[in-house]
Write a protein that holds these residues in place. Sequence first.
Motif, short mmCIF file in Angstrom:
data_model
loop_
_atom_site.label_atom_id
_atom_site.label_comp_id
_atom_site.label_asym_id
_atom_site.label_seq_id
_atom_site.Cartn_x
_atom_site.Cartn_y
_atom_site.Cartn_z
N GLN A 85 0.90 -1.14 0.07
CA GLN A 85 -0.07 -0.11 -0.11
C GLN A 85 0.96 1.28 0.11
O GLN A 85 0.61 2.22 -0.86
CB GLN A 85 -0.86 -0.14 1.20
CG GLN A 85 -2.00 -1.08 1.30
CD GLN A 85 -2.99 -0.43 0.16
OE1 GLN A 85 -3.35 -1.02 -0.95
NE2 GLN A 85 -3.66 0.31 0.64
N MET A 86 2.04 1.08 0.95
CA MET A 86 2.64 2.54 0.69
C MET A 86 3.71 2.62 -0.34
O MET A 86 3.64 3.81 -0.84
CB MET A 86 3.82 2.32 2.13
CG MET A 86 2.99 2.34 3.52
SD MET A 86 2.88 4.07 4.04
CE MET A 86 4.60 4.59 4.19
N GLU A 87 3.96 1.39 -0.99
CA GLU A 87 4.56 1.68 -2.16
C GLU A 87 3.88 2.26 -3.45
O GLU A 87 4.37 3.09 -4.05
CB GLU A 87 5.19 0.21 -2.24
CG GLU A 87 6.03 0.18 -3.73
CD GLU A 87 6.34 -1.43 -4.14
OE1 GLU A 87 7.62 -1.52 -4.29
OE2 GLU A 87 5.53 -2.37 -4.23
N GLN A 88 2.71 1.84 -3.51
CA GLN A 88 1.90 2.07 -4.50
C GLN A 88 1.61 3.62 -4.13
O GLN A 88 1.55 4.53 -4.99
CB GLN A 88 0.42 1.77 -4.42
CG GLN A 88 0.51 0.45 -5.16
CD GLN A 88 0.59 0.66 -6.53
OE1 GLN A 88 1.90 0.29 -6.99
NE2 GLN A 88 -0.11 0.96 -7.54
N ARG A 89 1.47 4.10 -2.92
CA ARG A 89 1.05 5.74 -2.84
C ARG A 89 2.16 6.39 -3.04
O ARG A 89 2.08 7.77 -3.85
CB ARG A 89 0.85 6.01 -1.12
CG ARG A 89 -0.54 5.45 -0.71
CD ARG A 89 -1.61 6.11 -1.33
NE ARG A 89 -2.98 5.67 -0.84
CZ ARG A 89 -4.07 6.54 -0.89
NH1 ARG A 89 -3.78 7.82 -1.35
NH2 ARG A 89 -5.01 6.16 -0.51
N VAL A 90 3.53 6.14 -2.61
CA VAL A 90 4.76 7.02 -3.29
C VAL A 90 4.84 6.89 -4.49
O VAL A 90 5.72 7.89 -5.00
CB VAL A 90 5.96 6.55 -2.14
CG1 VAL A 90 5.52 6.83 -0.87
CG2 VAL A 90 6.33 5.05 -2.50
N ARG A 91 4.44 5.64 -5.41
CA ARG A 91 4.85 5.67 -6.81
C ARG A 91 3.81 6.68 -7.86
O ARG A 91 4.36 6.85 -8.81
CB ARG A 91 4.79 4.37 -7.15
CG ARG A 91 5.84 3.26 -6.53
CD ARG A 91 7.25 3.67 -7.07
NE ARG A 91 8.29 2.88 -6.44
CZ ARG A 91 9.03 3.20 -5.59
NH1 ARG A 91 8.86 4.38 -4.92
NH2 ARG A 91 9.92 2.24 -5.07
N LEU A 92 2.69 6.71 -7.12
CA LEU A 92 1.86 7.31 -8.14
C LEU A 92 1.97 8.72 -8.00
O LEU A 92 2.17 9.38 -7.07
CB LEU A 92 0.18 6.83 -7.55
CG LEU A 92 -0.19 5.35 -7.62
CD1 LEU A 92 -1.81 5.30 -7.06
CD2 LEU A 92 -0.06 4.55 -8.99
N ASP A 93 1.44 9.29 -9.21
CA ASP A 93 1.62 10.83 -9.21
C ASP A 93 0.25 11.52 -9.17
O ASP A 93 -0.66 10.88 -8.94
CB ASP A 93 2.41 11.13 -10.66
CG ASP A 93 1.47 10.61 -11.80
OD1 ASP A 93 0.22 10.56 -12.03
OD2 ASP A 93 2.31 10.17 -12.83
N VAL A 94 0.61 12.85 -9.19
CA VAL A 94 -0.51 13.65 -8.91
C VAL A 94 -1.80 13.57 -9.85
O VAL A 94 -3.10 13.22 -9.60
CB VAL A 94 -0.30 15.27 -9.03
CG1 VAL A 94 -1.38 16.11 -8.88
CG2 VAL A 94 0.75 15.68 -7.81
N PRO A 95 -1.56 13.25 -11.14
CA PRO A 95 -2.83 13.12 -11.91
C PRO A 95 -3.50 11.77 -11.75
O PRO A 95 -4.90 11.72 -12.06
CB PRO A 95 -2.23 13.31 -13.56
CG PRO A 95 -1.00 13.76 -13.12
CD PRO A 95 -0.60 13.67 -12.12
N THR A 96 -2.62 10.76 -11.41
CA THR A 96 -3.45 9.51 -11.17
C THR A 96 -4.28 9.63 -10.05
O THR A 96 -5.17 9.24 -10.00
CB THR A 96 -2.20 8.54 -10.95
OG1 THR A 96 -1.40 8.56 -12.29
CG2 THR A 96 -2.94 7.18 -10.84
N LEU A 97 -3.75 10.11 -8.97
CA LEU A 97 -4.31 10.36 -7.72
C LEU A 97 -5.49 11.17 -7.66
O LEU A 97 -6.47 11.28 -6.95
CB LEU A 97 -3.55 10.73 -6.52
CG LEU A 97 -2.28 9.64 -6.02
CD1 LEU A 97 -1.28 10.26 -5.14
CD2 LEU A 97 -3.00 8.30 -5.35
N ALA A 98 -5.55 12.20 -8.54
CA ALA A 98 -6.71 12.98 -8.76
C ALA A 98 -8.04 12.34 -9.39
O ALA A 98 -8.79 13.04 -9.24
CB ALA A 98 -6.30 14.26 -9.61
N ASP A 99 -7.63 11.43 -10.06
CA ASP A 99 -8.91 10.49 -10.72
C ASP A 99 -9.81 9.97 -9.58
O ASP A 99 -9.15 9.04 -8.77
CB ASP A 99 -8.33 9.32 -11.51
CG ASP A 99 -9.46 8.67 -12.43
OD1 ASP A 99 -10.04 7.87 -11.96
OD2 ASP A 99 -9.55 8.99 -13.69
#
Length: 708
Positions: free
Chosen positions: A184-198
């Motif tokens: 879970q932590m690994e995914q969070r720090v790898r994803l960028d702003v546009p991805t997390l904005a979806d």
Amino acid sequence: MRSPQYYRSNMRHRMASRRLLFPADFQLTHKSSSSKSQQKGPQNVYDAWLASRELPAQPGHYLVPGAPRPLTMENARLALFITKASTLDFFKVLFELNPLRTTLMMSLNVVRSLFPAFRGYSQALIVDELQSLIASESFTWSRLVYLVSTEVIRRVIEGCLDSFAASNENIVMGSARFYIEYKQMEQRVRLDVPTLADPGVRALLQESELFARSFTGSGFGILSPLEFIHIISLLTEIFSHIILIISLTRGVSHFGILVLSIFSTMLPMILSWFTCQRQETETVGGLKEARAADRQERLRSLAYSDLHRPEIALFGLGDWILKSWTSARKIVLASEQPYYARNTSILDQFNLNELVSAVQNIPLLLLFQTSSASLGSLTVYRTSIQSLLYACRNLVSTSKMVFQGIFLMSAFTASTKLKPRLNPRHDDVVPYISQTGGVSITAKNLSYTYPGSSEPALRNINFTLEPGETLAIVGYNGSGKSTLAKLLLRIVDYDRGSLLVNGVDIRRYNPAEYHSHLSAVFQGFSKFSTTVKENVGLGNVDKITYKPAIETAVHLAEADTLVKSLPTGLKTMLETPGYESLSYPGMMMQEDTTQRHGLSGGEWQRIALARAFMRANEPGIDMFLFDEPTSALDAHAQNQIFDTVAKISRSPSGERTKTVIFITHRLSTARRADKVAMMENGTITEFGTHDELIRKNGTYASLYRASI
């Protein structure tokens, strides 16, 4: 009004989420009609997860993340698809974490499920001997004493086995819990702003987080992803009782006793409910563990916070966050001992309720004087039927939780396949090559609209910047200056136009590699709840423990006096806004014995500048971008900072080595730049040197004259 149980997702965001997860499948699904897609069924785990959230007969309406799925035939088919597609692979991964202990855990659960049936049979033997003692004068007590002694020894062994099994299961679940939390932590720090904005991605990650937390007993009731083992145990227990009952039922008299036992068992089973639920874990007590718990939550906040996302991406903090969180998390997990393992004894496993129930059957002795049936058979019937009902009830509730857990697991599985939206395709990647004198930038017709907004934040941006030049971006509040900075830093992606860096489309660079050649100060820079040393050192995590590098960065930011004035210098813990109210489900609250020091806005700004200057002298750093870096500083301090920027952007011989871009409201500093970009309403209305814009006598000239 819409029910709070669902929300309507924008179809554009839904399809974007699908493209993020499965690009190839997206093309196929996009071309086919929705009815055909439904007939064909889900193409992947993400499709099944999304379909399970859609409300029947209400296309485009979805259950809120975490809401239980209704038990329907369609959802059952989806659950079966997910099970075939990913469940076995997922449990294979968990099994490989601790193969021996996991095998032992499964075996012990099956063995322990046989205990109730064996326990009932053993008690029946004792009751039969007691019946013989009363009915026959030739009975010897030695047989009864032997059976009672055997029963006591059996219960002691059973208690020891239960304690060992619980301890072993705690270790297995701890390993699985750590693995899931790490992913879970690994995914969070790898994803960028546009991805997390979806919004689709956010919903996916929320349910993935619920799945991770289910390992601690939260989520849907007491849901655990390994409840399937419990189902196997319950089925084994049910079949063992059925076989025992069948083996004892011989003739009409036994059948009559069986019917009587079923009737009596349907009455409230009062004694079986008088159990106390123990607290499984205790809070961390030691100072070392308390600090580790505090640090793990601060790192978790760092990984999950959208506020810190730009600097995490720019400074490449992902690996450092994971490494630091891993170290702290292991200390916390090591301190979490099973409560029952420390505070219960074997005697606690010695449950006398069943023995008492057996003794209560003695008044029925006369009933069997004229029958071939025995009181022991009645005892077996009653205990087995009680256990059957209890096991069946548990089987139903556990199956419901497993049904919900399958969809949470599908969210976790699908989330692990998320790819950052800014990452280029493998075939399109171009390695970044540093240019002598800094980067060159060419923007043509750049436009960008924030998700959910109808008006573009940027429109038709055009400018060219040569290597080593300095660009000042000025304009009114809300004119798009900071948004343009995020585009140039590759924090967000533009919608239309083109952006070339060193003659290459910026979209073809790997963002992590591109970021390693930049340094920046954001307008909303992060204020990390940690020491001054780490707040500065995060600008270059490779040298976060190298004191000379940190001291140099502090000196460049003119922060020497500030650091010396702090109680413990670089080791001073800084107080950040909102830290005291930070909490998460399952978070262990501890009293913080470390005194934290608050900073003013200008002091925090110097810390942010020092963080950016950690990369000042690193080879390959080609561009500095400063978004209002001196807004909280006085004019004298501002001039000192810009003098420093001018110095570090050149070689000792005076040649330009870095491109510098700064955003400012103070037009008196804009004349320092080689080029000035005047922004209004999301576009560049004037571009040129300071003197050229003054001669043009436009908006920039008016603002400049008003400021002096």
